[in-house]
Design an enzyme around this catalytic site. Structure first.
Site, PDB file in Angstrom:
ATOM      1  N   GLY A  27       3.988   9.874   2.527  1.00 61.56           N
ATOM      2  CA  GLY A  27       3.381   8.818   1.742  1.00 61.56           C
ATOM      3  C   GLY A  27       2.157   9.521   0.963  1.00 61.56           C
ATOM      4  O   GLY A  27       1.666   9.976   1.673  1.00 61.56           O
ATOM      5  N   CYS A  28       2.018   9.043  -0.303  1.00 60.28           N
ATOM      6  CA  CYS A  28       0.774   9.164  -0.727  1.00 60.28           C
ATOM      7  C   CYS A  28      -0.336   8.410  -0.432  1.00 60.28           C
ATOM      8  O   CYS A  28      -1.708   9.116  -0.411  1.00 60.28           O
ATOM      9  CB  CYS A  28       0.935   9.152  -2.645  1.00 60.28           C
ATOM     10  SG  CYS A  28       1.945  10.406  -3.229  1.00 60.28           S
ATOM     11  N   VAL A  29      -0.361   7.517   0.105  1.00 60.85           N
ATOM     12  CA  VAL A  29      -1.243   6.534   0.499  1.00 60.85           C
ATOM     13  C   VAL A  29      -1.205   6.072   2.055  1.00 60.85           C
ATOM     14  O   VAL A  29      -0.085   5.548   2.100  1.00 60.85           O
ATOM     15  CB  VAL A  29      -1.532   5.295  -0.388  1.00 60.85           C
ATOM     16  CG1 VAL A  29      -2.597   4.465   0.193  1.00 60.85           C
ATOM     17  CG2 VAL A  29      -1.769   5.737  -1.884  1.00 60.85           C
TER      18      VAL A  29
END
Lengths: 180, 104
Positions: free
Chosen positions: B102-104
Site C-alpha cells: 500500500g502507498c499509505v
C-alpha cells in the site's frame, strides 16, 4: 541470486536485507502550492512514503497550499471538476460536460473524499499529523503569509515556522525538490 | 527463490531476504531476524509483530504503518522509534511477511 525454484541450494550465510540506515543522506523537499483537495494529496503521499524510507522530508506551503495548514480551512478543501478536461462521468469514459462542472463541486468533493477514505487514506489534517509523527518538517511561506495576512496562530501548531524563500533554500540544501 | 538457514531451520526467502512462506515463520525466528537488523525485541515490538501476523492472515496483505496505527493501535511515532527509519519494511521483515504494497 544463483539459485532457482526447481533446485534450491542452501545459502550458508543468511541473506539480510540492506536497509541502508546510515548510508542515505537523501533529502526531499516538497513545495505545496495548491489548495484543491485533489492537489493536496500528491505531496502528502510522496512525503509520507519518503519518510517511511528514512528520508529527511520537508514540506513548504505557499500560496493556495496554505489552505492545507490553516486551522480554519484545512478540514474543508474542495475538489472541482471545472476546468478539468480529464473529468469523466462516474464509471464512464464520457467527458463530463464542462457547463455542468461548476455546479458539481460539492458532489465531486464528497465523492472524492469517499474514494480516498475507502482506500484507508487519511483526510488532509490527519495525514499531516502522520507526516509530523514520522518526523516530517512543515514550513510556511513568508510572502504568502504577509500577502494573505496570516499569522502563525492561524496555522497548525506543528508548522515549525513561517520562513522566507531564502531560508527554505538554505534548509533544503542538497535536497531533491518537487513543486506541486 | 533462495533457501537459507535461520535458527537452524531451512526457510524460503526472496532475493532481499524477506521470508516468502507464511508458515515457515515462528516467534523464535523473529528474534533472529530482528537481531540481524540490529533490533532487540521488546513487548512493544511484539505487539506490532503479532498484529502484522494476524492481520496478514485475515487480509492477505501486509499492513502499512497507517494500518498498524489505525487498526493495530500502535501510533506511527512509536513505530518509528521501535523500527527506526524504515518501520514498514523492518517490521514486515521481522514478522516474516512481504513488504507492504500500500502507498499509505
Amino acid at each position: 541470486m544463483t539459485t532457482t525454484d526447481t533446485t534450491p541450494a542452501e545459502q550458508t550465510a543468511p541473506i539480510v536485507p540492506s536497509f541502508g540506515d546510515d548510508e542515505t543522506d537523501r533529502k526531499l523537499a516538497i513545495i505545496c502550492s495548491k489548495g484543491n483537495l485533489d492537489m493536496a494529496y500528491p505531496g502528502l503521499i510522496l512525503g509520507n512514503a519518503a519518510l517511511g524510507e528514512g528520508i529527511e522530508t520537508h514540506l513548504f506551503f505557499t500560496f493556495w497550499g496554505f489552505d492545507m495548514i490553516m486551522k480554519s480551512r484545512m478540514h474543508d478543501l474542495q475538489f472541482s471538476p471545472a476546468g478539468n478536461a480529464a473529468m469523466h462521468l462516474p464509471g464512464s469514459d464520457r467527458h463530463m460536460p464542462q457547463a455542468l462542472a461548476p455546479a458539481m463541486t460539492g458532489m465531486a468533493t464528497k465523492m472524492l473524499k469517499k474514494q480516498i477514505a475507502d482506500l484507508g487514506v487519511p483526510e488532509v489534517p490527519d495525514f499531516l499529523d502522520q507526516i509530523v509523527a514520522a518526523g516530517g518538517h512543515l514550513w510556511a511561506c513568508r510572502l504568502s503569509a504577509d500577502m494573505m495576512k496570516i499569522a502563525e496562530e492561524d496555522l497548525r501548531d506543528d508548522v515549525e515556522a513561517i520562513i522566507s524563500a531564502a531560508d527554505f533554500i538554505e534548509k533544503t540544501e542538497g535536497a531533491q525538490l518537487l513543486f506541486i | 527463490m533462495p533457501v537459507t538457514t535461520l535458527n537452524g531451520k531451512s526457510v524460503h526467502v526472496n532475493e532481499e531476504g524477506f521470508l516468502t512462506e507464511y508458515d515457515e515463520w515462528d516467534e523464535s525466528l523473529a528474534a533472529v531476524l530482528a537481531e540481524q537488523i540490529g533490533i532487540q525485541l521488546t513487548d512493544a515490538h511484539w505487539k506490532v509483530i503479532r498484529f502484522l501476523r494476524e492481520d496478514f492472515k485475515a487480509q492477505g496483505e501486509t499492513a502499512t504503518t497507517r494500518r498498524v496505527q489505525q487498526v493495530g493501535g500502535v501510533p506511527v511515532k512509536e513505530q518509528f522509534t521501535l523500527f527506526p527509519k524504515k518501520p514498514g519494511k523492518k517490521m514486515s521483515y521481522i514478522a516474516g511477511l512481504p513488504k507492504p504494497h500500500g502507498c499509505v
